[in-house]
Design an enzyme around this catalytic site. Structure first.
Site, PDB file in Angstrom:
ATOM      1  N   ASP A  37       4.755   4.496  -7.297  1.00 27.77           N
ATOM      2  CA  ASP A  37       4.117   4.011  -6.072  1.00 27.77           C
ATOM      3  C   ASP A  37       5.015   2.952  -5.451  1.00 27.77           C
ATOM      4  O   ASP A  37       5.068   1.814  -5.917  1.00 27.77           O
ATOM      5  CB  ASP A  37       2.737   3.423  -6.403  1.00 27.77           C
ATOM      6  CG  ASP A  37       2.041   2.842  -5.173  1.00 27.77           C
ATOM      7  OD1 ASP A  37       2.572   2.964  -4.054  1.00 27.77           O
ATOM      8  OD2 ASP A  37       0.955   2.257  -5.337  1.00 27.77           O
ATOM      9  N   HIS A  38       5.736   3.340  -4.386  1.00 25.87           N
ATOM     10  CA  HIS A  38       6.673   2.437  -3.722  1.00 25.87           C
ATOM     11  C   HIS A  38       6.476   2.479  -2.221  1.00 25.87           C
ATOM     12  O   HIS A  38       6.108   3.513  -1.658  1.00 25.87           O
ATOM     13  CB  HIS A  38       8.120   2.854  -4.023  1.00 25.87           C
ATOM     14  CG  HIS A  38       8.705   2.194  -5.232  1.00 25.87           C
ATOM     15  ND1 HIS A  38       9.870   1.469  -5.194  1.00 25.87           N
ATOM     16  CD2 HIS A  38       8.276   2.135  -6.513  1.00 25.87           C
ATOM     17  CE1 HIS A  38      10.141   1.014  -6.408  1.00 25.87           C
ATOM     18  NE2 HIS A  38       9.181   1.398  -7.224  1.00 25.87           N
ATOM     19  N   GLY A 105       4.270  -5.906  -9.748  1.00 27.25           N
ATOM     20  CA  GLY A 105       4.978  -5.527  -8.536  1.00 27.25           C
ATOM     21  C   GLY A 105       6.393  -6.051  -8.406  1.00 27.25           C
ATOM     22  O   GLY A 105       6.907  -6.782  -9.259  1.00 27.25           O
ATOM     23  N   GLU A 106       7.019  -5.647  -7.303  1.00 30.32           N
ATOM     24  CA  GLU A 106       8.372  -6.090  -6.956  1.00 30.32           C
ATOM     25  C   GLU A 106       8.382  -6.555  -5.509  1.00 30.32           C
ATOM     26  O   GLU A 106       7.699  -5.985  -4.650  1.00 30.32           O
ATOM     27  CB  GLU A 106       9.395  -4.947  -7.096  1.00 30.32           C
ATOM     28  CG  GLU A 106       9.436  -4.289  -8.446  1.00 30.32           C
ATOM     29  CD  GLU A 106       8.503  -3.098  -8.532  1.00 30.32           C
ATOM     30  OE1 GLU A 106       8.043  -2.599  -7.476  1.00 30.32           O
ATOM     31  OE2 GLU A 106       8.206  -2.673  -9.658  1.00 30.32           O
ATOM     32  N   ASN A 109       8.720  -4.019  -2.555  1.00 35.75           N
ATOM     33  CA  ASN A 109       7.581  -3.307  -1.973  1.00 35.75           C
ATOM     34  C   ASN A 109       6.498  -4.227  -1.437  1.00 35.75           C
ATOM     35  O   ASN A 109       5.807  -3.879  -0.479  1.00 35.75           O
ATOM     36  CB  ASN A 109       6.946  -2.396  -3.035  1.00 35.75           C
ATOM     37  CG  ASN A 109       7.916  -1.374  -3.568  1.00 35.75           C
ATOM     38  OD1 ASN A 109       8.501  -0.620  -2.813  1.00 35.75           O
ATOM     39  ND2 ASN A 109       8.099  -1.361  -4.882  1.00 35.75           N
ATOM     40  N   GLY A 173       7.881  -7.936 -20.269  1.00 37.08           N
ATOM     41  CA  GLY A 173       8.173  -9.177 -20.971  1.00 37.08           C
ATOM     42  C   GLY A 173       6.970  -9.577 -21.792  1.00 37.08           C
ATOM     43  O   GLY A 173       5.889  -8.978 -21.689  1.00 37.08           O
ATOM     44  N   ALA A 175       4.736 -12.078 -21.701  1.00 34.36           N
ATOM     45  CA  ALA A 175       3.498 -12.477 -21.030  1.00 34.36           C
ATOM     46  C   ALA A 175       2.766 -11.270 -20.460  1.00 34.36           C
ATOM     47  O   ALA A 175       1.540 -11.138 -20.608  1.00 34.36           O
ATOM     48  CB  ALA A 175       3.798 -13.488 -19.928  1.00 34.36           C
TER      49      ALA A 175
END
Length: 318
Positions: A37-38, A105-106, A109, A173, A175
């Site tokens: 999903d992008h 997310g990034e 996007n 990671g 967390a």
């Protein structure tokens, strides 16, 4: 018993191609689907980025395979209430065979509406609250929520599946992996990391499914496959938080200049050797993953599915 699915790459293929790949995946013997999903592809050479929820609607009409987003960010570009409605509809369309994979997310996007890109710890807080909102809405009851990050007033989903949509949480990671164990119905990641699976299990994941993704590039000639993988998916080799913080495809293209073909060749299974794929996939099984999702890089999807049907899938651990 491990399961093997196919990972549809929305960054690289348009809607019609993705639907056809889903058909071929089922015919080849894959048992489930992931779909990315992008809003943007990672970089321009990949060249696509269709709206995933429209594609899932089409998939529901052509395949009986379960479908999962890998992964959706329900915190900025899409409000969690809107994401919940989309996921509930997808679950109804697929007769309950839909899982919602989510992550923090990034910037690539999620900053497109002009929102400030927060630090990782804040993004995980936002994700946890978003999951709470979505689970409330999946009940089909009226929801009002006034939280730290989200407000929902008098919202009710009328089209909901018989059972709430499972929500699997992505982690790259410690967390995020611990959050996945605490709030997720499953764990999603992209490397055969046994320590991450153990952290997920200790954090509350227990017997919940751990699922891993793997990019590969089948071709008749290994060097041609390496060149294709390097051209289209060098970004997979970027270290640390770079994939989360770079804001545009142009920035990824600049960063990709640092990734050599040799590095891609070392880290991405490429070429015609079935044993290389069997070993790479088996590494996930040995690390404790319950399912592995394969994504073929490049245009030769038919060749990939024919090869995997006859040469790879029969040799994988059951």
């Amino acid at each position: 018993m491990a399961e093997y699915g196919y990972f549809l790459a929305c960054e690289e293929h348009g809607p019609a191609a993705l639907v056809e790949q889903a058909r071929m995946a089922e015919q080849a013997g894959f048992t489930s689907l992931w779909i990315s999903d992008h809003f943007h592809p990672w970089h321009d050479a990949q060249g696509q980025s269709p709206f995933v929820w429209s594609v899932i609607g089409a998939l529901s009409q052509v395949t009986s395979l379960p479908v999962e987003t890998a992964v959706t960010c329900p915190t900025m570009r899409l409000h969690p209430a809107v994401t919940a409605q989309a996921a509930a509809t997808a679950a109804v369309q697929t007769n309950g065979r839909f899982r919602l994979g989510v992550g923090s997310g990034e910037a690539l996007n999620e900053h497109v509406l002009g929102d400030r890109w927060p630090q990782a710890a804040v993004r995980l807080e936002m994700l946890e609250e978003a999951v709470q909102v979505m689970r409330s809405l999946f009940t089909g009851e009226e929801v009002s929520h006034h939280g730290k990050y989200y407000t929902v007033e008098n919202a009710r989903l009328y089209t909901v599946p018989e059972e709430p949509v499972p929500i699997d949480v992505s982690g790259f990671g410690p967390a995020a992996t611990e959050l996945a164990g605490r709030i997720g119905d499953g764990f999603v990641t992209m490397s055969p990391d046994a320590d991450a699976v153990e952290r997920f299990r200790r954090g509350g994941g227990a017997t919940k499914p751990a699922m891993g993704g793997l990019k590969v590039c089948w071709a008749q000639e290994r060097e041609a496959a390496v060149a294709t993988a390097h051209r289209l998916w060098a970004n997979e080799q970027l270290p640390g938080e770079l994939p989360q913080v770079l804001p545009t495809p142009r920035h990824f293209e600049q960063a990709n200049e640092l990734i050599t073909r040799e590095r891609v060749a070392q880290n991405v299974p490429c070429g015609p050797d079935a044993e290389a794929y069997v070993q790479a996939i088996t590494a996930y099984v040995e690390a404790g993953f319950d399912a592995v999702y394969l994504s073929q890089i490049g245009p030769d999807q038919r060749g990939f599915f024919d090869f995997y049907r006859s040469e790879v899938l029969p040799r994988l651990p059951g």
